[in-house]
Design a protein around this motif. Structure first.
Motif, PDB file in Angstrom:
ATOM      1  N   VAL A 298      47.523  52.960  36.684  1.00  0.00           N
ATOM      2  CA  VAL A 298      47.686  51.613  36.146  1.00  0.00           C
ATOM      3  C   VAL A 298      46.329  50.936  36.271  1.00  0.00           C
ATOM      4  O   VAL A 298      45.700  50.979  37.330  1.00  0.00           O
ATOM      5  N   VAL A 299      45.873  50.298  35.210  1.00  0.00           N
ATOM      6  CA  VAL A 299      44.539  49.703  35.185  1.00  0.00           C
ATOM      7  C   VAL A 299      44.645  48.175  35.250  1.00  0.00           C
ATOM      8  O   VAL A 299      45.512  47.578  34.612  1.00  0.00           O
ATOM      9  N   ALA A 300      43.761  47.573  36.044  1.00  0.00           N
ATOM     10  CA  ALA A 300      43.646  46.118  36.106  1.00  0.00           C
ATOM     11  C   ALA A 300      42.173  45.764  35.924  1.00  0.00           C
ATOM     12  O   ALA A 300      41.295  46.482  36.398  1.00  0.00           O
ATOM     13  N   LYS A 301      41.914  44.678  35.246  1.00  0.00           N
ATOM     14  CA  LYS A 301      40.540  44.270  34.953  1.00  0.00           C
ATOM     15  C   LYS A 301      40.054  43.244  35.978  1.00  0.00           C
ATOM     16  O   LYS A 301      40.777  42.347  36.367  1.00  0.00           O
ATOM     17  N   VAL A 302      38.803  43.391  36.409  1.00  0.00           N
ATOM     18  CA  VAL A 302      38.175  42.445  37.324  1.00  0.00           C
ATOM     19  C   VAL A 302      37.629  41.281  36.495  1.00  0.00           C
ATOM     20  O   VAL A 302      36.917  41.487  35.519  1.00  0.00           O
ATOM     21  N   THR A 303      37.982  40.044  36.894  1.00  0.00           N
ATOM     22  CA  THR A 303      37.522  38.870  36.148  1.00  0.00           C
ATOM     23  C   THR A 303      36.086  38.515  36.540  1.00  0.00           C
ATOM     24  O   THR A 303      35.514  39.114  37.448  1.00  0.00           O
ATOM     25  N   SER A 304      35.536  37.505  35.896  1.00  0.00           N
ATOM     26  CA  SER A 304      34.172  37.060  36.203  1.00  0.00           C
ATOM     27  C   SER A 304      34.075  36.477  37.615  1.00  0.00           C
ATOM     28  O   SER A 304      32.998  36.375  38.180  1.00  0.00           O
ATOM     29  N   LYS A 305      35.229  36.124  38.200  1.00  0.00           N
ATOM     30  CA  LYS A 305      35.254  35.613  39.577  1.00  0.00           C
ATOM     31  C   LYS A 305      35.632  36.707  40.577  1.00  0.00           C
ATOM     32  O   LYS A 305      36.023  36.429  41.699  1.00  0.00           O
ATOM     33  N   ASN A 306      35.497  37.969  40.140  1.00  0.00           N
ATOM     34  CA  ASN A 306      35.817  39.136  40.972  1.00  0.00           C
ATOM     35  C   ASN A 306      37.263  39.138  41.475  1.00  0.00           C
ATOM     36  O   ASN A 306      37.548  39.529  42.590  1.00  0.00           O
TER      37      ASN A 306
END
Length: 87
Positions: free
Chosen positions: A10-18
């Motif tokens: 399962v993939v989750a994306k890291v936002t610009s605020k980590n």
């Protein structure tokens, strides 16, 4: 009988605020709810293991919300209406 270890990616994306949002599938599998703690365990090979950290004290807090604690005042049932006689 040989049972193979099935991996489910399962993939989750890291936002610009980590930050990441834990995907619903993972939250369900780990039985995660609001305010639960999550433990990240890193291994030397770069692998990261995520564990639900529902320890005793988080269970105690949930029980206190539902049932109160020792400092919760007792319910006033009113005056006694009589006596109970046990033979």
């Amino acid at each position: 009988m040989d049972v193979k270890n099935r991996e489910n990616v399962v993939v989750a994306k890291v936002t610009s605020k980590n930050q990441i949002t834990i995907p619903k599938e993972i939250r369900t599998k780990l039985n995660l709810k609001k305010h639960d703690n999550v433990e990240f365990v890193t291994k030397d090979n770069g692998e990261v293991v995520i564990k639900s950290k529902n320890d005793l004290w988080s269970v105690v807090k949930e029980q206190e919300k539902k049932y109160g604690n020792l400092s919760t005042p007792e319910i006033d049932w009113g005056e006694d209406v009589g006596v109970e006689v046990i033979d």
